[in-house]
Scaffold this motif. Sequence first.
Motif, PDB file in Angstrom:
ATOM      1  N   PRO A 103       0.833  -1.225   0.000  1.00 13.11           N
ATOM      2  CA  PRO A 103       0.000   0.000   0.000  1.00 13.11           C
ATOM      3  C   PRO A 103       0.864   1.270   0.000  1.00 13.11           C
ATOM      4  CG  PRO A 103      -0.790  -1.582   1.624  1.00 13.11           C
ATOM      5  CD  PRO A 103       0.523  -2.108   1.131  1.00 13.11           C
ATOM      6  N   LYS A 104       2.018   1.212   0.645  1.00 15.05           N
ATOM      7  CA  LYS A 104       2.889   2.403   0.656  1.00 15.05           C
ATOM      8  C   LYS A 104       3.460   2.645  -0.740  1.00 15.05           C
ATOM      9  CE  LYS A 104       3.690   4.576   3.513  1.00 15.05           C
ATOM     10  NZ  LYS A 104       3.019   5.877   3.809  1.00 15.05           N
ATOM     11  N   TRP A 105       3.730   1.581  -1.483  1.00 15.23           N
ATOM     12  CA  TRP A 105       4.336   1.743  -2.817  1.00 15.23           C
ATOM     13  C   TRP A 105       3.301   2.166  -3.842  1.00 15.23           C
ATOM     14  CZ3 TRP A 105       6.928  -3.781  -2.588  1.00 15.23           C
ATOM     15  CH2 TRP A 105       7.913  -3.774  -1.579  1.00 15.23           C
ATOM     16  N   THR A 106       2.095   1.537  -3.750  1.00  6.34           N
ATOM     17  CA  THR A 106       1.137   1.747  -4.853  1.00  6.34           C
ATOM     18  C   THR A 106       0.038   2.727  -4.443  1.00  6.34           C
ATOM     19  OG1 THR A 106      -0.267   0.014  -3.987  1.00  6.34           O
ATOM     20  CG2 THR A 106       1.434  -0.644  -5.560  1.00  6.34           C
ATOM     21  N   GLY A 107      -0.127   2.949  -3.153  1.00  2.00           N
ATOM     22  CA  GLY A 107      -1.172   3.890  -2.739  1.00  2.00           C
ATOM     23  C   GLY A 107      -2.544   3.258  -2.680  1.00  2.00           C
ATOM     24  N   HIS A 108      -2.648   1.928  -2.918  1.00  2.00           N
ATOM     25  CA  HIS A 108      -3.993   1.307  -2.855  1.00  2.00           C
ATOM     26  C   HIS A 108      -4.021   0.328  -1.692  1.00  2.00           C
ATOM     27  CE1 HIS A 108      -3.717   2.169  -7.353  1.00  2.00           C
ATOM     28  NE2 HIS A 108      -4.616   3.028  -6.855  1.00  2.00           N
ATOM     29  N   GLN A 109      -5.175   0.268  -1.036  1.00  5.33           N
ATOM     30  CA  GLN A 109      -5.345  -0.675   0.081  1.00  5.33           C
ATOM     31  C   GLN A 109      -5.339  -2.102  -0.470  1.00  5.33           C
ATOM     32  OE1 GLN A 109      -4.810   0.558   2.643  1.00  5.33           O
ATOM     33  NE2 GLN A 109      -5.415  -0.870   4.245  1.00  5.33           N
ATOM     34  N   LEU A 110      -4.923  -3.055   0.364  1.00  4.54           N
ATOM     35  CA  LEU A 110      -4.821  -4.454  -0.074  1.00  4.54           C
ATOM     36  C   LEU A 110      -6.212  -5.081  -0.228  1.00  4.54           C
ATOM     37  CD1 LEU A 110      -2.020  -6.301   1.915  1.00  4.54           C
ATOM     38  CD2 LEU A 110      -2.315  -6.124  -0.536  1.00  4.54           C
ATOM     39  N   ASN A 111      -6.309  -6.042  -1.139  1.00  7.23           N
ATOM     40  CA  ASN A 111      -7.539  -6.843  -1.239  1.00  7.23           C
ATOM     41  C   ASN A 111      -7.334  -8.039  -0.302  1.00  7.23           C
ATOM     42  OD1 ASN A 111      -9.404  -8.756  -1.850  1.00  7.23           O
ATOM     43  ND2 ASN A 111      -9.468  -8.244  -4.047  1.00  7.23           N
ATOM     44  N   GLU A 112      -7.891  -7.917   0.903  1.00 10.55           N
ATOM     45  CA  GLU A 112      -7.600  -8.912   1.952  1.00 10.55           C
ATOM     46  C   GLU A 112      -8.030 -10.322   1.573  1.00 10.55           C
ATOM     47  OE1 GLU A 112      -5.961  -9.252   4.723  1.00 10.55           O
ATOM     48  OE2 GLU A 112      -5.115  -7.242   4.412  1.00 10.55           O
ATOM     49  N   THR A 113      -9.200 -10.473   0.979  1.00  7.04           N
ATOM     50  CA  THR A 113      -9.665 -11.848   0.694  1.00  7.04           C
ATOM     51  C   THR A 113      -8.710 -12.518  -0.288  1.00  7.04           C
ATOM     52  OG1 THR A 113     -11.089 -10.714  -0.877  1.00  7.04           O
ATOM     53  CG2 THR A 113     -12.135 -11.628   1.107  1.00  7.04           C
ATOM     54  N   VAL A 128      -1.652  -2.715  -7.893  1.00  4.27           N
ATOM     55  CA  VAL A 128      -1.001  -1.567  -8.554  1.00  4.27           C
ATOM     56  C   VAL A 128      -2.061  -0.731  -9.259  1.00  4.27           C
ATOM     57  CG1 VAL A 128       0.543  -0.935 -10.445  1.00  4.27           C
ATOM     58  CG2 VAL A 128       1.224  -2.715  -8.811  1.00  4.27           C
ATOM     59  N   ARG A 129      -3.060  -1.413  -9.857  1.00  6.56           N
ATOM     60  CA  ARG A 129      -3.993  -0.670 -10.731  1.00  6.56           C
ATOM     61  C   ARG A 129      -5.193  -0.150  -9.955  1.00  6.56           C
ATOM     62  NH1 ARG A 129      -5.264  -4.868 -13.644  1.00  6.56           N
ATOM     63  NH2 ARG A 129      -7.078  -3.820 -14.507  1.00  6.56           N
ATOM     64  N   VAL A 130      -5.717  -0.936  -9.007  1.00  2.00           N
ATOM     65  CA  VAL A 130      -7.021  -0.528  -8.477  1.00  2.00           C
ATOM     66  C   VAL A 130      -7.027  -0.755  -6.970  1.00  2.00           C
ATOM     67  CG1 VAL A 130      -8.208  -2.741  -8.578  1.00  2.00           C
ATOM     68  CG2 VAL A 130      -9.411  -0.633  -9.309  1.00  2.00           C
ATOM     69  N   GLY A 131      -8.011  -0.258  -6.234  1.00  2.76           N
ATOM     70  CA  GLY A 131      -8.099  -0.448  -4.769  1.00  2.76           C
ATOM     71  C   GLY A 131      -8.332   0.895  -4.132  1.00  2.76           C
ATOM     72  N   GLU A 132      -9.021   0.922  -2.928  1.00  2.00           N
ATOM     73  CA  GLU A 132      -9.299   2.257  -2.358  1.00  2.00           C
ATOM     74  C   GLU A 132      -7.971   2.901  -1.930  1.00  2.00           C
ATOM     75  OE1 GLU A 132     -10.137   0.451   0.977  1.00  2.00           O
ATOM     76  OE2 GLU A 132     -11.381  -1.085   0.003  1.00  2.00           O
ATOM     77  N   LYS A 133      -8.064   4.181  -1.781  1.00  2.00           N
ATOM     78  CA  LYS A 133      -6.880   5.012  -1.478  1.00  2.00           C
ATOM     79  C   LYS A 133      -6.327   4.562  -0.123  1.00  2.00           C
ATOM     80  CE  LYS A 133      -4.371   8.823  -2.402  1.00  2.00           C
ATOM     81  NZ  LYS A 133      -3.290   8.088  -1.628  1.00  2.00           N
ATOM     82  N   ALA A 134      -5.025   4.315  -0.034  1.00  2.00           N
ATOM     83  CA  ALA A 134      -4.433   3.907   1.254  1.00  2.00           C
ATOM     84  C   ALA A 134      -4.013   5.175   1.989  1.00  2.00           C
ATOM     85  CB  ALA A 134      -3.212   3.023   1.013  1.00  2.00           C
ATOM     86  N   THR A 135      -4.192   5.139   3.306  1.00  2.00           N
ATOM     87  CA  THR A 135      -3.745   6.305   4.111  1.00  2.00           C
ATOM     88  C   THR A 135      -2.230   6.242   4.249  1.00  2.00           C
ATOM     89  OG1 THR A 135      -3.788   4.984   6.098  1.00  2.00           O
ATOM     90  CG2 THR A 135      -5.856   6.057   5.456  1.00  2.00           C
ATOM     91  N   ALA A 136      -1.640   7.294   4.763  1.00  2.00           N
ATOM     92  CA  ALA A 136      -0.177   7.288   4.958  1.00  2.00           C
ATOM     93  C   ALA A 136       0.179   6.231   5.988  1.00  2.00           C
ATOM     94  CB  ALA A 136       0.287   8.662   5.426  1.00  2.00           C
ATOM     95  N   GLN A 137      -0.641   6.150   7.022  1.00  2.00           N
ATOM     96  CA  GLN A 137      -0.349   5.213   8.113  1.00  2.00           C
ATOM     97  C   GLN A 137      -0.580   3.768   7.678  1.00  2.00           C
ATOM     98  OE1 GLN A 137       1.010   5.803  10.878  1.00  2.00           O
ATOM     99  NE2 GLN A 137       0.653   3.927  12.054  1.00  2.00           N
ATOM    100  N   VAL A 138      -1.477   3.509   6.783  1.00  2.00           N
ATOM    101  CA  VAL A 138      -1.838   2.193   6.224  1.00  2.00           C
ATOM    102  C   VAL A 138      -2.239   1.223   7.331  1.00  2.00           C
ATOM    103  CG1 VAL A 138      -1.117   0.275   4.773  1.00  2.00           C
ATOM    104  CG2 VAL A 138      -0.256   2.545   4.284  1.00  2.00           C
ATOM    105  N   TRP A 139      -1.311   0.811   8.196  1.00  2.00           N
ATOM    106  CA  TRP A 139      -1.675  -0.180   9.238  1.00  2.00           C
ATOM    107  C   TRP A 139      -1.774   0.546  10.572  1.00  2.00           C
ATOM    108  CZ3 TRP A 139      -2.850  -4.113   6.358  1.00  2.00           C
ATOM    109  CH2 TRP A 139      -2.078  -4.402   5.218  1.00  2.00           C
TER     110      TRP A 139
END
Lengths: 193, 364, 63, 532
Positions: free
Chosen positions: D417-427, D495-506
Amino acid sequence: MTEQNEKQTKRLVVRLATAAIAMFGFGFALVPLYDVFCEITGLNGKNFNQGPAKVSSVDRSRTVKIQFVTVNPASMPWEFKPNERSIRVFPGQDRQTAFYARNPTAHWMVAQAVPSVTPSEAAPYLHKVNCFCFDRQPLEAGADIEMPLLFVVDPKLPEHISTITLSYALYDLTEKQNVTHTIPNKNKGQVTL
Amino acid sequence: MTKAITLAISLIAAPASADWQINMNQGVTALSREIFDLHMLIFWICVVIGVAVFGVMFYSIFKFRKSKGAVAEHWHENTTVEVVWTVIPSIILIAMAIPATATLMDMYDTSEADVEIQVTGHQWKWRYQYLDEDIDFFSNLATSRQEITNEAAKNPNYLLEVDNPLVIPANKKVRFLITANDVIHSWWVPHFAVKKDAIPGFINESWVKVEEPGVYRGQCTELCGKDHGFMPIVVEVKSEADYQQWVSDQRAMKLAMAGEASKEFSMNELVAKGEGVYNTACAGCHQPNGQGIPGAFPAITGSTIATGAIDTHVDIIINGKSGTAMQAFREQLSAVDIAAVVTYQRNALGNSVGDLVQPNTIKN
Amino acid sequence: MKIWVLAICSVMASFLGVQSNANRERDFEHGRFSVFVVAGLLMTLIFLLSVYGLVQLAMMYVQ
Amino acid sequence: MATVDVDLPHVKEEDQHHHGPAKGLGRWLYTTNHKDIGSMYLIFSLCMFMIGGIMALIIRAELFQPGLQLVEPNFFNQMTTMHGLIMVFGAVMPAFVGLANWMIPMQVGAPDMALPRMNNWSFWILPFAFLILLSSLFMPGGAPNFGWTFYAPLSTTYAPESVTFFIFGVHIMGASSIMGAINIIATILNMRAPGMTLLRMPLFVWTWLITAFLLIAVMPVLAGVVTMMLMDIHFGTSFFNAAGGGDPVLFQHVFWFFGHPEVYIMILPAFGIISEIIPTFARKRLFGYASMVYAVASIALLSFVVWAHHMFTVGMPLVGEVFFMFATMLIAVPTGVKVFNWVATMFRGSLTFETPMLFALAFVVLFTIGGFSGLMLAIAPADFQYHDTYFVVAHFHYVLVPGAIFSIMAATYYWLPKWTGHQLNETMGKIHFWLSFVGVNITFFPMHFVGLAGMPRRIPDYALQFADFNSMASVGAFIFGFSQLVFIYNVIQNVRVGEKATAQVWEGAQGLEWTVPSPAPYHTFSTPPKVD
């Protein structure tokens, strides 16, 4: 990067690079270091002590069985076997024996015998006064030869060792005549034509 | 479904049939049992430490979940606890080292042996020379090529059977002098717990004193090239009397072989015998159909040597060709075998030169 | 001389794999990098010799 | 982990725009940016992981049933050799260097690596090194077939002609690793932000510092041993040829003098990654940070004195066997015990189980199993039954696959998420985890059994008594192999899609890298951050 930082980095990089080159040299230094280590511990049955051995006394209280074993590596066609399969000697007693070699092929060949001792613990105590493995042995087509071996077992041989096996691997060096020896080994003589 | 059940059962109960053997062989020598006990001792120590560690871990995973409202505490250092959980495993290990050293010293016992055998590793077969008797033979894989290429059913000792097994007496100390001819091999019989590398140009030794007569199988355990998996070791342990009987049989057989070499053979006798010798000694590289492998091993069919002058053909088999993979078969095949395989190569596999050679021309 | 003793103690602690935070801060504030390297090599040599001594002891004792 | 309470620096918007990345292929060819080079290393490592994986599947397909079905023995040996080389030098090490390139500058507050141009060069020679190595598959005589440990004389006198390509490939890989190590040491020691003292450095940076020193000490020795091979093959010397006074056992000593520190090079960064991830998801600081740093530092020296436990059956004198057994057992304790630190971190923490944490937990459990089998192998008399059997194969695959590879995957999921800016798809992440977890265990656990039962290593065909466990292992290998496609899908998808990740991420994440926005701007920390 501040000025001072750059100078520091340059100095550090030079030091690390020299360390890397030094370790490359150390990799090569391991070769003679290994030989020294083998000489002390007899690691891998390597046996370096050649030439007349100054042996104090003959220890007649026990006998040691010396066994001879021969190997013809990598399709070496010569016939190569010890005259005496195994003999009993007193530690400190000089003993002479011989190995028979015959070149059955149709062309001139030269060979080099490589000794090895087992148990490796006994290697430092076996002195080869004169051995055919000191020099390369040439043989004409069809010729044969009795190759001498004069050795003495050091009386300081540990008690629990009762059998020493000395093996010779006879390597064919006919093509690789000009092979320079990697480590200036004391027992590398000239080709006696 | 039944497969899953057998799988589950096998993981728990130690299965009788060898197909699901999950533990080390106890072996048939005092040393191999000692080693098995060491193996089980260190195994149970690891299991106990493992259960403790994973216990605490899984406990924390289930107990201290955020979803169950666990709030993290803030301590993050306690050197005394750390010293305790470092010193205790160290003490266990040091305690473990004592019996291990004792076993190792037993293995390096250098007392006098009753039988001494030189074991020489060749590329893809073993050679056994009895130093006290004049017995010297090669031990080749006996599994047929058809079984390996799945054209025939596999026998129970698939890939663990040889034509001439090594024969040793029971309850006697047998000393092995292990060396190699070309590359590094390793001589291992699991039931003896004997494993020693065979290194070209150097000699190693190992020994065994087997308590129960029987047949014990092992394999080469150091990568040595193309057929590393196809050079098994079979040791037949016989009682003292049977062993002496076997030795005298070998001597008698050797005399017979010498006598046979001076006999005259007909063409199809030689070709028939030659085919057997070809499939054991030559097919590995020149392939059963004699086509060889281009770029690696020359073909026999239509080869200038096999169809050219007969004495160059005999010479290359007896003395090999140094610098290539072609070995000197002088010590591996008897005069009869060499005469047979030369005649076979010249009059089969697509060659039909029509001449033959007799064993006694080979002998001189 | 004192920093050498502290360095050697720290190296021994690191061989055991246990160190308190306080010692760590002390080492990194006052200790010099070269001192630690020399102490480390020295202690490795001592570790080698002591294991060799242990081996000789075990060989005689377990004969 | 150092507690860093720093206020979010206000990265001026326009600061980001005017010197963003160049366009097109030139960006990747001439880049000196640690983030681009890090991404290239990781993508290269993933490709090598796939190629090495295909070779592993060929090996397992052949070993599925007794009898030769798929490949002939010489090609099988080429597959085992290339699988080993590509996984060790192509997948695991470049992945760790890629993670180091990405994260170390951001974790120590440096704008970039100390030597950006050398950084570019040490990456770009790697693809060519592996091109040289892989091209030997198509040469007469085939690729190297003497095992990744390339023992002489099989690798010198009896090797196919392509051995020279193998030697130059290893030279270039070695050069790349040494340059990478110099770069990392210079960055860590010289370019830390003021306030980020050695005391406060994250553990990933610490483990990589020690790994870099190990790399500088042993990669030249590997280069030395392959140069000795080159001289033996082409210039008529006899380092390892008994005929000319050389000694094949000398090769084994020099190789394993490099070999054992090399296995620590492959696991220390994994220790660092796991020590970053578990505190984050346990929301509790790492237990015994100082002990971890000191234990890892002691490996830098102690890993040089135990190499001969790989050679217990070569015929060493008794003194040598006992010495190396004792030394191996003694140094196993400080490193093995570090597993307790992770468990203590979790104890009384507040745990959540996102994908990185799942991989980290699997690492702790399965790496410890590999560590235990390693402890069993250290017992010299027992090693006479284990050596060069599938028990050893099971041991080093347990410390490398659930060890190094799982930690690389955990790090990727953790920092993605820090590299791509998108939140992970957990499932999808969890699907990948459970498939890999099941696949790894079905593949490698039965190998313990066939190894103990007596099956040697590196054989293309085996006796009937080993058949059933081998077929199980092959099925597991295919499960594990194809589950990596899920991993590739997850990465590309993220890399392509996913909601915006915050700076803190975790929620529990600590460290300078979490103070920069996600995706991390092209240049971070151009002005050093205030760390108090």
